[in-house]
Design an enzyme around this catalytic site. Sequence first.
Site, PDB file in Angstrom:
ATOM      1  N   LYS A   1      -7.069  -5.283  -4.934  1.00 45.72           N
ATOM      2  CA  LYS A   1      -5.738  -5.557  -4.394  1.00 45.72           C
ATOM      3  C   LYS A   1      -5.547  -7.052  -4.176  1.00 45.72           C
ATOM      4  CE  LYS A   1      -5.009  -1.159  -1.943  1.00 45.72           C
ATOM      5  NZ  LYS A   1      -4.718  -0.527  -0.638  1.00 45.72           N
TER       6      LYS A   1
ATOM      7  N   ASP B   1       0.855  -1.180   0.000  1.00 49.95           N
ATOM      8  CA  ASP B   1       0.000   0.000   0.000  1.00 49.95           C
ATOM      9  C   ASP B   1       0.897   1.239   0.000  1.00 49.95           C
ATOM     10  OD1 ASP B   1      -2.324   1.596   0.266  1.00 49.95           O
ATOM     11  OD2 ASP B   1      -1.991   1.702   2.425  1.00 49.95           O
TER      12      ASP B   1
END
Length: 1116
Positions: free
Chosen positions: A717, A357
């Site tokens: 993701k 991230d």
Amino acid sequence: MGSVASYFGQLCGGEEKKEEERHLRANDRPFNLSYNYANNAIKTSKYNIFSFLPCNLFEQFRRLANAYFLFLMLLQLIPQVSSLSWFTTAVPLILVLSMTAVKDASDDIVSRNCNLKNKYLNNSVLGQKTVTMSRLKEHCFLLILYHLRVVACTADANLSLSGEVRCEPPNNRLDKFKGTLTLDGQTYSLDNDKVLLRGCTLRNTEWCFGVVVFGGPDTKLMQNSGKTTFKRTSIDHLMNVLVLCIFGFLASMCTVLAIGNGIWEVREGSVFTVFLPRDEGVNAALSSFLSFWSYVIILNTVVPISLYVSVEIIRLGNSFYIDWDRKMYYPKNDTPAQARTTTLNEELGQIKYIFSDKTGTLTQNIMTFNRCSINGKAYGEQVDFSWNRLADPKFMFHDYSLVETVREGNLEAQAFFRLLALCHTVMPEEKKEGELYYQAQSPDEGALVTAARNFGFVFRSRTPETITAVEMDRSVTYELLAVLDFNNVRKRMSVIVRSPEGKVTLFCKGADTIIFERLHPSCNKLKEITIGHLNEYAGDGLRTLALAYKDLDERYLEDWKQRHHEASTAMEGREERLDELYEEIEKDLLLLGATAVEDKLQDGVPQTIEQLAKADIKIWVLTGDKQETAENIGYSCNMLREEMRDIFVVAANTAEGVKEEGMVALGGLLTSVRSCTPFLLYCSQAFALEKNLQMELLRTACMCQTVICCRVTPLQKAQVVQLVKKYKQAVTLAIGDGANDVSMIKAAHIGVGISGQEGMQAVLSSDYSFAQFRYLQRLLLVHGRWSYLRMCKFLRYFFYKNFTFTFVHFWYAFFCGFSAQTVNCSQNTVYDEWFITLYNLVYTALPVLGLSLFDQDVNDRWSFQYPQLYTPGQLNLYFSKKAFVRCMLHSCYSSLILFFIPWAAIYDTVRDDGKDIADYQSFALLAQTCLLVVMNVQLCLDTDYWTAVNQFFVWGSLAAYFAVTFTMYSNGMFLIFTSSFPFIGTARNSLNQPNVWLTIFLTSLLCILPVVAFRFILIQLRPTINDKVRHKVRKEALPAPTPRRPPARRISTRRSGYAFSHSQGYGDLVTSRKFLQRLPLWSRQAPFTQTDSPLAQNQPQHYRTIAEEPEESQSP
């Protein structure tokens, strides 16, 4: 009771009726219990006091090795088959089962204690109406709470009411909720805004009225939890395959020996029937069949029973190293590194892909107002704010001329900061006069309001209708007419306010590209100048935002407000109608300027990424930010560099467009120069992850050194991670700090959580956690590499010593007539039975554990100096199927030496006094002594890093062997347990002969010398990276810690975009009356009960600092 009744109903064959609607009444317990809804009890432990033993044994015997040894023990109870005493298998099996059971019980007790700590409410929680905030904060099983904000009554009146709730049944949808509340004859609609989920904080009140609707397994949390996937390392999968291969190899050896027994019985067996008579009915075929099972028992050591327990001990020890590492301790937050699992340590040494991230992981998620452009003039130098008594002492700005401009009364500058002080949804908190604390929806917004505060435009308080600010020491109250809230489509927010003079103004802030589209044509020249400033800010990786305003006519505003009210109360097409009204009023804006906010990188991020890249680890950044922001952060943290000429961007808005741009990027990659390190930027994940396009994404992305995926959702993701896991067969690691990273962390082979600004959700779902991204390089390059190296050395040595031990049995079978089935004859095995029992448990257990817990090829400094040392783990060079075959061949050679050299040396040999020494017991003692000495010498050759513990284990195991041998072979043991200790006097009669010790020396030399010669030649001809570095270690001094370099400024034309939060703004809350109730401040418990502690006084603690300390220049 509801869940229990439901369970027994299913158990007795009753069919559970599917719930279609939930119906509850406040303060009506009999009515609520009649529906048998689940109570608040959640069972997270696996066992209870009655089920532990059977359930745990069942789970343990699901392991193939444990079930196999249970089968062996049962075989040993059959007299016709048993070739060894039952205890040779029973003792190791019971010890292994007991150790595993203790570990499982300990883990389950910890889980149960955590459960009991959180479990507070009793079974009557459903329908409870009044809940105090203290209970809400402490007890997490109250997941759904209805705050009856529509009721404007006193507390006494509410206590006498009986509200009725009808709502949807339990489900896992977090974004939607449908229900109705009937109270005092009136029906109110219930939606997702009236739901309080676990982890939410209800501010500005100490208590509320509510009804708990879902409890225990029905809560949103449990409905979304699902089953956590049990993660296993690649070595675990390989070991399962190897154990199956070992079973096949064992069966083939037993088959060969059984056939040999049948042939021997036909040719030679009849000669021995005079003094070894056969049992009635036993012929050569039956004898061969029984010999097969007897040799299954004798050769059982080829399947290592203690392997799994030893592996768990090693993993546990290496996990403690991570927990105890002071160089991964973050003193600012008192946060140590934590290994939350003990099963994945060696996997840390094999990582090929890292998915990270951005915000809060690479950056600090702490925004600072860095620079700005006002009316075409750029500002940004160090400033002293001592003139402003309400200034935030932590705020810093680098341009004093801006302060002078504001203080001199420049209208544009004052309008600029007035906009920042008014256009937001920040909530102020003032505990003492002048001590303001802002609660902001995002760090960006908090930084902008703080900047306005320091420049003299202090946001002081708000009500649903007003905003109070202190403008240059003058209190001004604005009437708040409307809030045009932010969302991901609008990418901007506006407020409409009326000044005390009656002037109505719309203030708007948002992404520069969005604001510029809505400017009045008269601002074109100013826009061009501001764009130049924005490009300059982008070169420094700053997050930008454009500011504009518009004066409104009163009559137009009244008409617009009427239409706005109609649109906001419409049941259908509400969002579309509101968007049209927002577009209508937010046009012909006048540009004020732009802000540049810096989300600072965490310390050491560029150096960490550089080190990981040198270790051939590919890093993909998966972020929800827009393209420009993510790209500039990529340059700041050294993921992207100016020499990267080949940059491919896939940003189409259709599936066909994504496919075309992907093919162009792939073609460019195939024709690009290999010396370049291309970079791929994907901004169209929603289309790229479709089944017909995901392989194009994977093929293109894997050819790049750096990949950044923008505007990805949490689910996307996880999909990217799973895509790489499935098709690349590479070990993946995901690292994040927020709840939106949880799915990615769970999807990867290894999940790492950073305890930062966004709570603990990522940490609680992770396998490893720490406070700073820079600790990742130590986790991988030091702990991960060491753990992988130690585990591989352990497995190679473990299989080597067990195969060597077993092969000696195999060769002995050709000299004893393959007579494994004769239990009354002790000559059926080459070793003493007690040596067989203690070989893996005592004699060789501790030395190999010492190797597996303390060994290291080079220390941590050299590991950082040469990140290339990490690459062998990615290629599985230290342990693989080939390495296993080499271990078998090495064991075969050693077993030939260990059997035939002692056999030839003792054949027809006599003692010094002329007595015969060539008996079975003397040969068994000599063979097992040679075996143990060779195993210890081989372990010493494999050890690179010696400690006092290693020395103690090696010499202690030899001392224990001789002590136990002389004890068991003594006259006393024979007299007490005659049948169990038949080797009376063998030790003292054999080990006092020089030729026996000469044989031990010769056998050890022949076993070890070829290994030394082979390794020497291999280092000379084909040295590995480890060999080269260890050679440098012996010649060079210890490298100094790498100094931190400030990031170089980059000149770029790419403009960064301001990254708002992904969630809807707080505009509706700000304009409501729900936050107005001001209650007396209640005292909070101090975070530190010990006021004289270093943390409470904010003093340095007595820990070694994170920075590398100077060490003596010596190699390990």
